[in-house]
Scaffold this motif. Structure first.
Motif, PDB file in Angstrom:
ATOM      1  N   SER A 112       0.663  -0.817  -0.256  1.00 36.29           N
ATOM      2  CA  SER A 112       0.082  -0.508   0.287  1.00 36.29           C
ATOM      3  C   SER A 112       0.864   1.257   0.152  1.00 36.29           C
ATOM      4  O   SER A 112       0.048   2.200  -0.092  1.00 36.29           O
ATOM      5  CB  SER A 112      -1.064   0.099   1.233  1.00 36.29           C
ATOM      6  N   ALA A 113       2.125   1.400  -0.039  1.00 40.28           N
ATOM      7  CA  ALA A 113       3.156   2.632   0.022  1.00 40.28           C
ATOM      8  C   ALA A 113       2.701   3.879  -0.636  1.00 40.28           C
ATOM      9  O   ALA A 113       2.738   4.708  -0.424  1.00 40.28           O
ATOM     10  CB  ALA A 113       4.607   1.842  -0.550  1.00 40.28           C
ATOM     11  N   GLU A 114       2.113   3.412  -2.113  1.00 37.80           N
ATOM     12  CA  GLU A 114       1.751   4.169  -3.404  1.00 37.80           C
ATOM     13  C   GLU A 114       0.014   5.538  -2.623  1.00 37.80           C
ATOM     14  O   GLU A 114       0.235   6.259  -3.245  1.00 37.80           O
ATOM     15  CB  GLU A 114       1.446   3.961  -4.505  1.00 37.80           C
ATOM     16  N   TYR A 115      -0.198   4.877  -1.862  1.00 34.95           N
ATOM     17  CA  TYR A 115      -1.581   5.652  -1.680  1.00 34.95           C
ATOM     18  C   TYR A 115      -1.917   5.585   0.290  1.00 34.95           C
ATOM     19  O   TYR A 115      -2.657   6.367   0.521  1.00 34.95           O
ATOM     20  CB  TYR A 115      -2.930   4.897  -2.419  1.00 34.95           C
ATOM     21  N   ILE A 166      -1.358   0.636  11.837  1.00 32.97           N
ATOM     22  CA  ILE A 166      -1.101   0.135  10.475  1.00 32.97           C
ATOM     23  C   ILE A 166      -0.599  -1.357  10.711  1.00 32.97           C
ATOM     24  O   ILE A 166       0.089  -1.800  11.516  1.00 32.97           O
ATOM     25  CB  ILE A 166      -0.143   1.346  10.015  1.00 32.97           C
ATOM     26  N   VAL A 167      -1.779  -2.047   9.800  1.00 32.79           N
ATOM     27  CA  VAL A 167      -1.159  -3.406  10.152  1.00 32.79           C
ATOM     28  C   VAL A 167      -0.286  -3.554   9.058  1.00 32.79           C
ATOM     29  O   VAL A 167      -1.422  -3.922   7.765  1.00 32.79           O
ATOM     30  CB  VAL A 167      -2.332  -4.306  10.448  1.00 32.79           C
ATOM     31  N   ASP A 168       0.872  -3.633   8.177  1.00 28.27           N
ATOM     32  CA  ASP A 168       1.350  -4.496   7.446  1.00 28.27           C
ATOM     33  C   ASP A 168       1.258  -6.167   7.129  1.00 28.27           C
ATOM     34  O   ASP A 168       1.837  -6.944   7.783  1.00 28.27           O
ATOM     35  CB  ASP A 168       2.929  -4.523   7.169  1.00 28.27           C
ATOM     36  N   ASP A 169       0.138  -6.511   6.154  1.00 26.77           N
ATOM     37  CA  ASP A 169      -0.345  -7.830   5.798  1.00 26.77           C
ATOM     38  C   ASP A 169       1.509  -8.335   5.079  1.00 26.77           C
ATOM     39  O   ASP A 169       0.719  -8.750   4.404  1.00 26.77           O
ATOM     40  CB  ASP A 169      -1.585  -8.130   5.280  1.00 26.77           C
ATOM     41  N   GLY A 170       2.267  -8.312   5.516  1.00 31.79           N
ATOM     42  CA  GLY A 170       2.957  -9.479   4.257  1.00 31.79           C
ATOM     43  C   GLY A 170       3.582  -8.712   3.029  1.00 31.79           C
ATOM     44  O   GLY A 170       3.667  -9.766   2.602  1.00 31.79           O
ATOM     45  N   SER A 171       3.754  -7.349   3.472  1.00 36.90           N
ATOM     46  CA  SER A 171       3.724  -6.911   2.251  1.00 36.90           C
ATOM     47  C   SER A 171       5.232  -7.412   1.288  1.00 36.90           C
ATOM     48  O   SER A 171       6.354  -7.337   2.407  1.00 36.90           O
ATOM     49  CB  SER A 171       3.632  -5.086   1.536  1.00 36.90           C
ATOM     50  N   LYS A 202       5.717  -6.208  -2.459  1.00 40.27           N
ATOM     51  CA  LYS A 202       6.610  -5.456  -3.403  1.00 40.27           C
ATOM     52  C   LYS A 202       6.885  -4.025  -2.972  1.00 40.27           C
ATOM     53  O   LYS A 202       7.770  -3.262  -4.136  1.00 40.27           O
ATOM     54  CB  LYS A 202       5.294  -5.137  -4.216  1.00 40.27           C
ATOM     55  N   ASP A 203       6.509  -3.712  -2.102  1.00 41.52           N
ATOM     56  CA  ASP A 203       6.744  -2.393  -1.641  1.00 41.52           C
ATOM     57  C   ASP A 203       7.408  -2.183  -0.278  1.00 41.52           C
ATOM     58  O   ASP A 203       7.783  -3.244   0.121  1.00 41.52           O
ATOM     59  CB  ASP A 203       5.749  -1.375  -2.426  1.00 41.52           C
ATOM     60  N   ASN A 204       7.809  -0.756  -0.338  1.00 44.95           N
ATOM     61  CA  ASN A 204       8.149  -0.158   1.748  1.00 44.95           C
ATOM     62  C   ASN A 204       7.390   0.060   2.155  1.00 44.95           C
ATOM     63  O   ASN A 204       7.552   0.795   3.272  1.00 44.95           O
ATOM     64  CB  ASN A 204       9.816   0.339   1.410  1.00 44.95           C
ATOM     65  N   THR A 205       5.710  -1.039   2.120  1.00 50.33           N
ATOM     66  CA  THR A 205       4.546  -0.693   3.479  1.00 50.33           C
ATOM     67  C   THR A 205       5.454  -0.894   4.582  1.00 50.33           C
ATOM     68  O   THR A 205       4.849   0.821   5.565  1.00 50.33           O
ATOM     69  CB  THR A 205       3.475  -1.625   3.092  1.00 50.33           C
TER      70      THR A 205
END
Length: 346
Positions: A16-19, A41-46, A48-51
């Protein structure tokens, strides 16, 4: 709960880093950076980016407000449950990372919740409006409850009016007391989309008091091709739609378990639309087993609860979305197309 947090906003994030910044900023700015607000803020194992790194940056900037959580990928439902696990607020609201909240509406919501707390009033569910933000044609579609719920008044389910088919209480409109979600849990399956339907359905009977705040709070972004509500995506994930609907079905024998007729009527209406969606998207799917799986779901419902089956299958919606023959199928899909254009829900 003695943490001093009025509300927790959970933000599930996956690549979700883009938005995600817009979402987080809208909550911080709308709350005037108040420290009785918590943002998880829960990063669900991103992958492709630096979420997660972005989440940590927000935590470092506002350590008394923002908490960053990382977990192995489990899907939207697991991210919601992770946010709930870390929640310190008396109330809890989910905001998806590509959506945002309106400043003035959020300020009014916070004032309302603080007033409940100051007056020691128990309100289990606060309902606000949400807005479909169609970026493709720059239009908006507001979903409100002005003729269904009494405004600015604590009520019980026996005081609600009739919800039309475009007025379901979706995740975007709901702000639960946190203990309502924890007491009894929310049966979210892993790696499954559309769990927001479970979230907006299963906890409702536990809510004994509700309050309608007539503000356009939640801004629901519509427009990305990979979005879960994109029609092609929904059709491709028909197996997940069937799974979610079965969980909702098995949660209650509505005519036996729900005492208040008004709430029962609302919930059977919501469930009927879920079954109708399964029928429509199964017909649109090119998966060879889609229709067989949908038929099996209808058979399961008939065996599980005959009254729920008759209401869902023999009513106008059930009949219109399950017409036999190729001609009937074309008519069913035509009805769906018309409804989609009128309501603009995807």
């Amino acid at each position: 709960m003695t943490t001093g947090k009025t509300i927790t906003f959970g933000i599930p994030c996956y690549n979700s880093a883009e938005y995600m910044d817009h979402c987080i900023s809208s909550i911080l700015e709308g709350s005037d950076y108040a420290e009785d607000v918590q943002i998880v803020i829960v990063d669900d194992g991103s992958t492709k980016d630096n979420t997660y790194e972005k989440a940590l940056e927000w935590q470092n900037r506002y350590p008394n407000i923002v908490e960053a959580v990382h977990q192995e990928n489990g899907g939207h439902g697991m991210a919601v449950l992770a946010a709930l696990e870390h929640a310190k607020g008396l109330y809890f609201k989910i905001v998806d990372s590509d959506d945002w909240l309106d400043d003035d509406a959020l300020s009014k919501l916070l004032s309302t919740l603080r007033d409940f707390e100051w007056r020691d009033m128990r309100v289990d569910l606060v309902i606000t409006n949400y807005v479909y933000e169609h970026v493709e044609d720059n239009t908006q579609n507001v979903i409100d409850y002005k003729y269904v719920l009494k405004r600015n008044k604590v009520i019980t389910w026996d005081k609600i009016g009739h919800f039309n088919m475009a007025q379901n209480l979706l995740m975007h409109s709901l702000c639960y007391r946190t203990d309502i979600l924890r007491d009894g849990g929310v049966p979210m399956p892993a790696h499954t989309f559309y769990v927001d339907n479970i979230y907006a359905y299963v906890p409702l009977p536990r809510c004994k008091t509700l309050y309608y705040l007539d503000v356009d709070l939640y801004r629901y972004f519509i427009g990305r091709d990979d979005q879960s509500v994109n029609e092609k995506v929904m059709v491709s994930r028909i197996d997940q739609q069937l799974r979610i609907t079965r969980i909702m079905m098995d949660a209650y024998h509505l005519y036996d378990d729900i005492e208040t007729p008004e709430l029962r009527s609302y919930m059977i209406g919501y469930f009927t639309l879920m079954m109708a969606a399964c029928s429509v998207f199964s017909r649109m799917s090119d998966k060879p087993d889609a229709m067989a799986n949908c038929d099996e779901l209808w058979d399961h419902l008939k065996e599980y609860d005959k009254r729920m089956y008759r209401r869902a299958r023999m009513g106008i919606v059930g009949i219109a979305t399950n017409l036999p023959t190729k001609v009937g199928e074309k008519f069913t899909l035509g009805i769906y197309r018309i409804a989609s254009k009128l309501v603009k829900f995807n």
